[in-house]
Design a protein around this motif. Structure first.
Motif, mmCIF file in Angstrom:
data_model
loop_
_atom_site.group_PDB
_atom_site.id
_atom_site.type_symbol
_atom_site.label_atom_id
_atom_site.label_comp_id
_atom_site.label_asym_id
_atom_site.label_seq_id
_atom_site.Cartn_x
_atom_site.Cartn_y
_atom_site.Cartn_z
ATOM 1 N N PHE A 1 0.834 -1.202 0.000
ATOM 2 C CA PHE A 1 0.000 0.000 0.000
ATOM 3 C C PHE A 1 0.869 1.253 0.000
ATOM 4 O O PHE A 1 0.648 2.192 -0.784
ATOM 5 N N LEU A 2 1.886 1.279 0.856
ATOM 6 C CA LEU A 2 2.759 2.450 0.924
ATOM 7 C C LEU A 2 3.584 2.613 -0.356
ATOM 8 O O LEU A 2 3.762 3.735 -0.852
ATOM 9 N N ALA A 3 4.075 1.489 -0.889
ATOM 10 C CA ALA A 3 4.917 1.562 -2.090
ATOM 11 C C ALA A 3 4.128 2.086 -3.290
ATOM 12 O O ALA A 3 4.556 3.015 -3.979
ATOM 13 N N LEU A 4 2.953 1.493 -3.541
ATOM 14 C CA LEU A 4 2.164 1.921 -4.702
ATOM 15 C C LEU A 4 1.558 3.301 -4.478
ATOM 16 O O LEU A 4 1.441 4.103 -5.414
ATOM 17 N N GLY A 5 1.206 3.589 -3.226
ATOM 18 C CA GLY A 5 0.707 4.920 -2.928
ATOM 19 C C GLY A 5 1.733 5.992 -3.201
ATOM 20 O O GLY A 5 1.389 7.096 -3.664
ATOM 21 N N SER A 6 3.011 5.682 -2.945
ATOM 22 C CA SER A 6 4.065 6.671 -3.203
ATOM 23 C C SER A 6 4.178 6.983 -4.693
ATOM 24 O O SER A 6 4.431 8.126 -5.078
ATOM 25 N N VAL A 7 3.953 5.972 -5.550
ATOM 26 C CA VAL A 7 4.003 6.211 -6.993
ATOM 27 C C VAL A 7 2.850 7.117 -7.408
ATOM 28 O O VAL A 7 3.032 8.076 -8.171
ATOM 29 N N ALA A 8 1.654 6.824 -6.897
ATOM 30 C CA ALA A 8 0.493 7.654 -7.246
ATOM 31 C C ALA A 8 0.703 9.097 -6.813
ATOM 32 O O ALA A 8 0.391 10.032 -7.562
ATOM 33 N N VAL A 9 1.240 9.306 -5.614
ATOM 34 C CA VAL A 9 1.456 10.657 -5.104
ATOM 35 C C VAL A 9 2.460 11.403 -5.977
ATOM 36 O O VAL A 9 2.256 12.575 -6.337
ATOM 37 N N VAL A 10 3.564 10.736 -6.340
ATOM 38 C CA VAL A 10 4.590 11.369 -7.175
ATOM 39 C C VAL A 10 4.017 11.758 -8.533
ATOM 40 O O VAL A 10 4.272 12.858 -9.054
ATOM 41 N N LEU A 11 3.206 10.874 -9.128
ATOM 42 C CA LEU A 11 2.644 11.163 -10.446
ATOM 43 C C LEU A 11 1.609 12.286 -10.384
ATOM 44 O O LEU A 11 1.538 13.137 -11.290
ATOM 45 N N VAL A 12 0.793 12.304 -9.336
ATOM 46 C CA VAL A 12 -0.179 13.387 -9.180
ATOM 47 C C VAL A 12 0.537 14.724 -9.067
ATOM 48 O O VAL A 12 0.063 15.751 -9.587
ATOM 49 N N ALA A 13 1.701 14.712 -8.405
ATOM 50 C CA ALA A 13 2.470 15.946 -8.235
ATOM 51 C C ALA A 13 3.246 16.330 -9.494
ATOM 52 O O ALA A 13 3.930 17.365 -9.513
ATOM 53 N N TRP B 1 -1.621 8.164 -13.033
ATOM 54 C CA TRP B 1 -1.523 7.750 -11.641
ATOM 55 C C TRP B 1 -2.647 6.795 -11.242
ATOM 56 O O TRP B 1 -2.594 6.145 -10.196
ATOM 57 N N ALA B 2 -3.701 6.682 -12.089
ATOM 58 C CA ALA B 2 -4.916 5.953 -11.698
ATOM 59 C C ALA B 2 -4.680 4.473 -11.375
ATOM 60 O O ALA B 2 -5.184 3.979 -10.357
ATOM 61 N N PRO B 3 -3.932 3.709 -12.203
ATOM 62 C CA PRO B 3 -3.760 2.296 -11.856
ATOM 63 C C PRO B 3 -3.002 2.082 -10.555
ATOM 64 O O PRO B 3 -3.280 1.128 -9.820
ATOM 65 N N PHE B 4 -2.077 2.970 -10.242
ATOM 66 C CA PHE B 4 -1.301 2.817 -9.011
ATOM 67 C C PHE B 4 -2.146 3.161 -7.787
ATOM 68 O O PHE B 4 -2.048 2.499 -6.745
ATOM 69 N N ALA B 5 -3.002 4.179 -7.921
ATOM 70 C CA ALA B 5 -3.915 4.506 -6.823
ATOM 71 C C ALA B 5 -4.926 3.386 -6.615
ATOM 72 O O ALA B 5 -5.227 3.005 -5.482
ATOM 73 N N PHE B 6 -5.441 2.820 -7.706
ATOM 74 C CA PHE B 6 -6.397 1.711 -7.619
ATOM 75 C C PHE B 6 -5.761 0.518 -6.904
ATOM 76 O O PHE B 6 -6.375 -0.093 -6.021
#
Length: 420
Positions: free
Chosen positions: A96-108, A178-183
């Motif tokens: 959860f933390l690893a994939l969430g970090s990718v989503a956060v970076v991409l959103v930014a 970022w959508a697949p990583f957040a999902f």
């Protein structure tokens, strides 16, 4: 088997649809596996989008594959040593933390290849630990009489995740990078919550032993090699799986050479996934009615016939139906083999034995595309299918003549071998 469950009569046990702990374990793993399949294409697509470099794309793909080869054996020993529930909880929290970090970076608006490589490797490593722990946990949350049904549903779950996950990943990537990583991150969070709600223990009580990783790995491997049928079956299946890895690549070549649209290829491959789901759902039926050897030799023979039939037609519908048949047989193999393996393997050895089995399968997956690329480059689609079908036929004959495969009903000391 869990000590309390084995003493209960099968007719007094709640059906799986009312087994709260099994439903939580099954559904949590379902969203977890779906997330993993969504990410299978999300990593390379994202890298190719940002770098336009096939080499960079292959780097992140290799990072995701390596743990399947390097981590299986030590992970199996560690899972057998540690508490399974705790392992699974930590794996889901980490993913959860690893994939969430990718989503956060991409959103930014950021992107880092090194970050993606690290996350892909971390997610894949944790997936190995999770999968090994989950396989051992199943037999501790269901009654022994329900084991084949539970494992059949688990196989169907995995096949369905593959059927819907990769197309879903492409669609989510089209909506937002970022959508697949957040999902996927949310899926791991849901799985984590489901694990925390389960009441039953995931393993039998164990006597603490002095940790010795090398000895533990060797002990599990030695136990597996001592099982004549299981050892022989894994050898034949490793070769069969390696050969089957070439088939979808050959179908790509056939459809491309005939000038068909890519969407038609997606339909053909999708039918293969659908066949896998149907095979998984019927796996328990085959396991109840036929000896292991009959299923095994019959399945290899069916694989050979189906692949040779593919070489005789270029009709997309026929190719899709035949490919679905190979997926059906593969799922039946997985269900029947899993029931046999889980039933005969002592609870304290589940992780090590399953890790070794997965290692053989992962090795075949890595070598298959290389074999396919070489043969297709040299011969083309139809001749390659003829050769693969012929080799599968030889493999089926060898399996039929194998004396080791006549020992599928040999009892294992200390383990009941009831047919339920």
């Amino acid at each position: 088997m869990s000590g309390s469950g084995a003493a209960v009569r099968a007719e007094d046990v709640l059906p799986l649809r009312r087994n709260r702990d099994f439903l939580l374990l099954w559904s949590g793993a379902a969203v977890s596996f779906l997330g993993s399949r969504v990410n299978a294409l999300s990593y390379p697509l994202l890298v190719l989008w940002h770098t336009d470099s096939p080499l960079a794309m292959s780097t992140v793909s290799i990072a995701a594959l390596l743990p399947q080869l390097l981590v299986q054996l030590p992970a199996g020993a560690l899972v057998d040593r540690w508490d399974r529930r705790r392992v699974m909880v930590l794996c889901e929290a980490g993913r959860f933390l690893a994939l969430g970090s990718v989503a956060v970076v991409l959103v930014a608006g950021g992107f880092s290849l090194a970050h993606l490589v690290l996350v892909a490797c971390t997610e894949s490593t944790l997936a190995v630990f999770y999968r090994l722990a989950e396989r051992g946990a199943v037999r501790n949350v269901v009654h022994p009489a329900q084991l084949r049904t539970a494992l059949s549903r688990n196989e169907a779950r995995g096949r369905a995740a593959g059927l819907f996950g990769q197309p879903g990943g492409v669609l989510l990537q089209a909506l937002a990078r970022w959508a697949p990583f957040a999902f996927t991150a949310l899926g791991y969070l849901a799985s984590l919550i489901a694990l925390l709600l389960i009441r039953k223990d995931f393993q039998e009580r164990r006597t603490p032993a002095r940790p010795d990783l090398r000895h533990e790995v060797a002990h599990g491997l030695g136990w597996l090699l001592a099982q004549r049928f299981l050892r022989a079956a894994l050898g034949y299946l490793s070769v069969g799986n390696l050969l089957l890895q070439v088939v979808p690549l050959a179908l790509v070549v056939l459809i491309k050479d005939d000038g068909h649209d890519k969407a038609l290829l997606a339909v053909v491959v999708g039918l293969g996934g659908l066949g896998g789901v149907l095979g998984a759902l019927s796996g328990g039926w085959w396991e109840r009615r036929f000896r292991l050897r009959t299923v095994f030799v019959g399945g290899l023979t069916t694989w050979a016939v189906l692949v040779l039939a593919m070489a005789r037609t270029h009709a997309p519908v026929a190719l899709g139906a035949l490919f679905a048949g190979t997926g059906f047989v593969g799922s039946v193999f997985n269900v029947v083999g899993a029931v046999h393996q889980v039933r005969i393997t002592p609870d304290a050895l589940q992780g090590r034995v399953v890790g070794t089995v997965y290692l053989l399968g992962s090795g075949a997956n890595v070598l298959g595309p290389l074999l396919g690329g070489l043969t297709l480059q040299a011969w083309g689609g139809t001749p390659t299918l003829v050769v693969i079908g012929g080799l599968l036929a030889v493999l089926a004959v060898a399996a039929a003549l194998s004396r080791a495969l006549h020992h599928d009903d040999d009892p294992v000391p200390g383990t009941p071998r009831s047919r339920e």
